[in-house]
Each structure stands twice: as structure tokens, then as C-alpha cells.
Design a protein around this motif. Structure first.
Motif, PDB file in Angstrom:
ATOM      1  N   MET A   1       0.833  -1.178   0.000  1.00  0.00           N
ATOM      2  CA  MET A   1       0.000   0.000   0.000  1.00  0.00           C
ATOM      3  C   MET A   1       0.878   1.242   0.000  1.00  0.00           C
ATOM      4  SD  MET A   1      -3.196   0.823   2.295  1.00  0.00           S
ATOM      5  CE  MET A   1      -4.493   1.650   1.547  1.00  0.00           C
ATOM      6  N   GLY A   2       0.488   2.212  -0.798  1.00  0.00           N
ATOM      7  CA  GLY A   2       1.251   3.443  -0.914  1.00  0.00           C
ATOM      8  C   GLY A   2       1.079   4.362   0.275  1.00  0.00           C
ATOM      9  N   LYS A   3       2.083   5.173   0.500  1.00  0.00           N
ATOM     10  CA  LYS A   3       2.064   6.183   1.555  1.00  0.00           C
ATOM     11  C   LYS A   3       1.964   7.530   0.853  1.00  0.00           C
ATOM     12  CE  LYS A   3       4.885   7.902   5.373  1.00  0.00           C
ATOM     13  NZ  LYS A   3       6.168   7.711   6.087  1.00  0.00           N
ATOM     14  N   LEU A   4       0.898   8.278   1.121  1.00  0.00           N
ATOM     15  CA  LEU A   4       0.657   9.546   0.444  1.00  0.00           C
ATOM     16  C   LEU A   4       1.310  10.686   1.218  1.00  0.00           C
ATOM     17  CD1 LEU A   4      -0.884  10.611  -2.071  1.00  0.00           C
ATOM     18  CD2 LEU A   4      -2.676  11.264  -0.497  1.00  0.00           C
ATOM     19  N   ILE A   5       2.244  11.371   0.560  1.00  0.00           N
ATOM     20  CA  ILE A   5       3.021  12.453   1.148  1.00  0.00           C
ATOM     21  C   ILE A   5       2.631  13.761   0.467  1.00  0.00           C
ATOM     22  CG2 ILE A   5       5.331  13.352   1.572  1.00  0.00           C
ATOM     23  CD1 ILE A   5       5.353  10.556   2.626  1.00  0.00           C
ATOM     24  N   ILE A   6       2.180  14.732   1.236  1.00  0.00           N
ATOM     25  CA  ILE A   6       1.916  16.060   0.695  1.00  0.00           C
ATOM     26  C   ILE A   6       3.150  16.905   0.970  1.00  0.00           C
ATOM     27  CG2 ILE A   6       0.518  18.146   0.910  1.00  0.00           C
ATOM     28  CD1 ILE A   6      -1.845  16.277   1.598  1.00  0.00           C
ATOM     29  N   SER A   7       3.776  17.384  -0.092  1.00  0.00           N
ATOM     30  CA  SER A   7       5.006  18.153  -0.001  1.00  0.00           C
ATOM     31  C   SER A   7       4.722  19.565  -0.508  1.00  0.00           C
ATOM     32  CB  SER A   7       6.095  17.488  -0.854  1.00  0.00           C
ATOM     33  OG  SER A   7       7.293  18.218  -0.802  1.00  0.00           O
ATOM     34  N   GLU A   8       4.820  20.542   0.386  1.00  0.00           N
ATOM     35  CA  GLU A   8       4.428  21.914   0.035  1.00  0.00           C
ATOM     36  C   GLU A   8       5.493  22.930   0.408  1.00  0.00           C
ATOM     37  OE1 GLU A   8       1.730  23.062  -1.480  1.00  0.00           O
ATOM     38  OE2 GLU A   8       0.480  21.273  -1.452  1.00  0.00           O
ATOM     39  N   ASN A   9       5.634  23.923  -0.457  1.00  0.00           N
ATOM     40  CA  ASN A   9       6.331  25.158  -0.111  1.00  0.00           C
ATOM     41  C   ASN A   9       5.266  26.051   0.511  1.00  0.00           C
ATOM     42  OD1 ASN A   9       8.979  24.645  -1.299  1.00  0.00           O
ATOM     43  ND2 ASN A   9       7.892  24.672  -3.238  1.00  0.00           N
ATOM     44  N   ILE A  10       5.586  26.637   1.669  1.00  0.00           N
ATOM     45  CA  ILE A  10       4.550  27.347   2.424  1.00  0.00           C
ATOM     46  C   ILE A  10       5.176  28.514   3.191  1.00  0.00           C
ATOM     47  CG2 ILE A  10       4.802  25.781   4.404  1.00  0.00           C
ATOM     48  CD1 ILE A  10       1.718  25.857   4.698  1.00  0.00           C
ATOM     49  N   THR A  11       4.405  29.590   3.346  1.00  0.00           N
ATOM     50  CA  THR A  11       4.886  30.736   4.122  1.00  0.00           C
ATOM     51  C   THR A  11       4.610  30.515   5.609  1.00  0.00           C
ATOM     52  OG1 THR A  11       2.783  31.908   3.952  1.00  0.00           O
ATOM     53  CG2 THR A  11       4.427  32.326   2.210  1.00  0.00           C
ATOM     54  N   LEU A  12       5.146  31.391   6.421  1.00  0.00           N
ATOM     55  CA  LEU A  12       4.909  31.313   7.867  1.00  0.00           C
ATOM     56  C   LEU A  12       3.431  31.387   8.218  1.00  0.00           C
ATOM     57  CD1 LEU A  12       7.743  33.625   9.240  1.00  0.00           C
ATOM     58  CD2 LEU A  12       7.576  31.137   9.496  1.00  0.00           C
ATOM     59  N   ASP A  13       2.653  32.105   7.403  1.00  0.00           N
ATOM     60  CA  ASP A  13       1.221  32.222   7.691  1.00  0.00           C
ATOM     61  C   ASP A  13       0.375  31.236   6.886  1.00  0.00           C
ATOM     62  OD1 ASP A  13       1.796  33.713   5.376  1.00  0.00           O
ATOM     63  OD2 ASP A  13       0.325  35.261   5.807  1.00  0.00           O
ATOM     64  N   GLY A  14       1.012  30.196   6.351  1.00  0.00           N
ATOM     65  CA  GLY A  14       0.268  29.090   5.750  1.00  0.00           C
ATOM     66  C   GLY A  14      -0.136  29.251   4.302  1.00  0.00           C
ATOM     67  N   VAL A  15       0.370  30.264   3.604  1.00  0.00           N
ATOM     68  CA  VAL A  15       0.012  30.477   2.199  1.00  0.00           C
ATOM     69  C   VAL A  15       0.824  29.545   1.302  1.00  0.00           C
ATOM     70  CG1 VAL A  15       0.031  32.144   0.286  1.00  0.00           C
ATOM     71  CG2 VAL A  15      -0.702  32.856   2.566  1.00  0.00           C
ATOM     72  N   ILE A  16       0.119  28.908   0.358  1.00  0.00           N
ATOM     73  CA  ILE A  16       0.781  28.050  -0.628  1.00  0.00           C
ATOM     74  C   ILE A  16       0.566  28.561  -2.056  1.00  0.00           C
ATOM     75  CG2 ILE A  16       0.706  25.971   0.785  1.00  0.00           C
ATOM     76  CD1 ILE A  16      -1.753  25.094  -0.929  1.00  0.00           C
ATOM     77  N   GLU A  17      -0.326  29.513  -2.210  1.00  0.00           N
ATOM     78  CA  GLU A  17      -0.736  29.992  -3.523  1.00  0.00           C
ATOM     79  C   GLU A  17       0.308  30.906  -4.163  1.00  0.00           C
ATOM     80  OE1 GLU A  17      -4.794  31.867  -5.286  1.00  0.00           O
ATOM     81  OE2 GLU A  17      -4.039  32.762  -3.450  1.00  0.00           O
ATOM     82  N   ASP A  18       0.514  30.715  -5.465  1.00  0.00           N
ATOM     83  CA  ASP A  18       1.294  31.620  -6.307  1.00  0.00           C
ATOM     84  C   ASP A  18       2.652  31.996  -5.712  1.00  0.00           C
ATOM     85  OD1 ASP A  18       1.790  33.165  -8.562  1.00  0.00           O
ATOM     86  OD2 ASP A  18       0.660  34.880  -7.825  1.00  0.00           O
ATOM     87  N   PRO A  19       3.487  31.019  -5.388  1.00  0.00           N
ATOM     88  CA  PRO A  19       4.760  31.334  -4.739  1.00  0.00           C
ATOM     89  C   PRO A  19       5.716  32.162  -5.598  1.00  0.00           C
ATOM     90  CG  PRO A  19       4.682  29.027  -5.356  1.00  0.00           C
ATOM     91  CD  PRO A  19       3.317  29.586  -5.603  1.00  0.00           C
ATOM     92  N   THR A  20       5.613  32.049  -6.923  1.00  0.00           N
ATOM     93  CA  THR A  20       6.533  32.777  -7.799  1.00  0.00           C
ATOM     94  C   THR A  20       5.961  34.098  -8.287  1.00  0.00           C
ATOM     95  OG1 THR A  20       5.735  31.485  -9.680  1.00  0.00           O
ATOM     96  CG2 THR A  20       7.735  30.696  -8.578  1.00  0.00           C
ATOM     97  N   GLY A  21       4.735  34.429  -7.898  1.00  0.00           N
ATOM     98  CA  GLY A  21       4.128  35.685  -8.291  1.00  0.00           C
ATOM     99  C   GLY A  21       3.576  35.706  -9.704  1.00  0.00           C
TER     100      GLY A  21
END
Length: 188
Positions: free
Chosen positions: A1-21
Motif C-alpha cells: 500500500m502506498g504512503k501519500l506524502i503532501i510536499s508543500e512550499n509554504i509561508t509562515l502564515d500558511g500560504v501556498i498559492e502563487d509562490p513565484t508571483g
């Protein structure tokens, strides 16, 4: 069975959207120094080496394609190209970045089936719209959060509204500015 890993770049306040602008917000991803960017790339490559497959939404898949990952050179690009890719989408996707299997229909059923079929780590990059239902339906096993030392103020956050218990299983400084936090998601 696979292990699902969520890997995110995130700011201190939890934002993941549009990191490169690219979509009009202020870029926070590109504000780190070259040494930190190199350390980040090393950490990402190490994660890719351990992965058995990639899972992503259509927009994230397109994001990688538009940034030239299909033709980049080097070990990291070669590894990402070689990994099987599963893309959650209601339409066909350009598979110019190695083999891509479209998962259409009910995302919970499709990802549950994928976890049963794939052995090893299934890594989810980006894919903010996708990760929320994965967390909400207890399909995600682990969070790997690469925390950037910025407060974005606005933008989509990673976490759904529901409270989900997690246990810190790893911390590591990446370069001089980033922190990699790893959490096991404990389910309901």
C-alpha cells in the motif's frame, strides 16, 4: 500500500498559492538567496529519489511543463521525468513530461485505489485544490512543509477548515533560511 506524502512550499502564515508571483501576488519563493535555493533543490531531489510516484492536479502538472521540466537536464529533472505521474483532471493532460495517467471522476475513490496499487511513497507537489480533500478524507499520511521565512498576508492556505491531528516527526534547517517540518497525519 502506498504512503501519500503532501510536499508543500509554504509561508509562515500558511500560504501556498502563487509562490513565484506568476498570478499577480508578491513572490515569496524567489526571495531566498542562491545558497538557500541550492539547499532547497538538494532536499527536493532527495525526496524525489525516495518517491515511487507523483500525484498532482492538472494546474500543477501544467505548471511543471510550462517551466521546462520535460527538457531540463540533471539528476533531479531525470528523476522527475522517470517517475510515474498521476494527474487528477476531468480532461486529458499534455504528457510531454513523461508518462502521465489521468485520474478522472471521484477524487477520493481514485486516490484510494491509487494508494492500493502503488507501493512506496506517492508524493503530491503543490496542487492546493487537490490536497484539501486528501486531508479532509484522511488519505494523506504525511505532510512535508518547506517553510519560507515570509508572511504573505493573503492567498490560499493549505489546510481545510476541519481540525486534523498530526504528530511532528521531523525538523530540519534547509540552507540558512528554510525549515523543513514533517508531520504524520493521525486521521480522525
Amino acid at each position: 500500500m502506498g504512503k501519500l506524502i503532501i510536499s508543500e512550499n509554504i509561508t509562515l502564515d500558511g500560504v501556498i498559492e502563487d509562490p513565484t508571483g506568476d498570478e499577480g501576488s508578491v513572490s515569496w519563493f524567489t526571495r531566498i538567496g542562491e545558497d538557500d535555493r541550492a539547499a532547497w533543490a538538494e532536499a527536493e531531489y532527495a525526496e524525489a529519489v525516495e518517491a515511487s510516484a507523483l500525484l498532482m492536479g492538472r494546474r500543477t502538472h501544467t505548471y511543471f511543463l510550462n517551466r521546462g521540466w520535460a527538457s531540463r537536464t540533471g539528476e533531479w529533472a531525470d528523476r522527475l521525468r522517470a517517475l510515474p505521474k498521476y494527474v487528477v483532471s476531468s480532461t486529458a493532460v499534455d504528457d510531454g513530461w513523461g508518462e502521465a495517467t489521468v485520474l478522472a471522476g471521484d477524487v477520493v475513490k481514485e486516490v484510494t485505489r491509487l494508494k492500493e496499487e502503488v507501493s512506496g511513497e506517492i508524493v503530491v507537489y503543490g496542487s492546493g485544490k487537490l490536497v484539501r480533500p486528501l486531508i479532509e478524507h484522511d488519505l494523506a499520511d504525511e505532510l512535508r512543509l518547506m517553510v519560507y521565512p515570509f508572511v504573505a498576508g493573503t492567498g490560499a492556505r493549505l489546510f481545510p477548515a476541519a481540525v486534523k491531528p498530526a504528530r511532528l516527526i521531523g525538523t530540519r534547517t534547509v540552507g540558512t533560511a528554510l525549515a523543513l517540518l514533517t508531520y504524520e497525519l493521525l486521521g480522525p
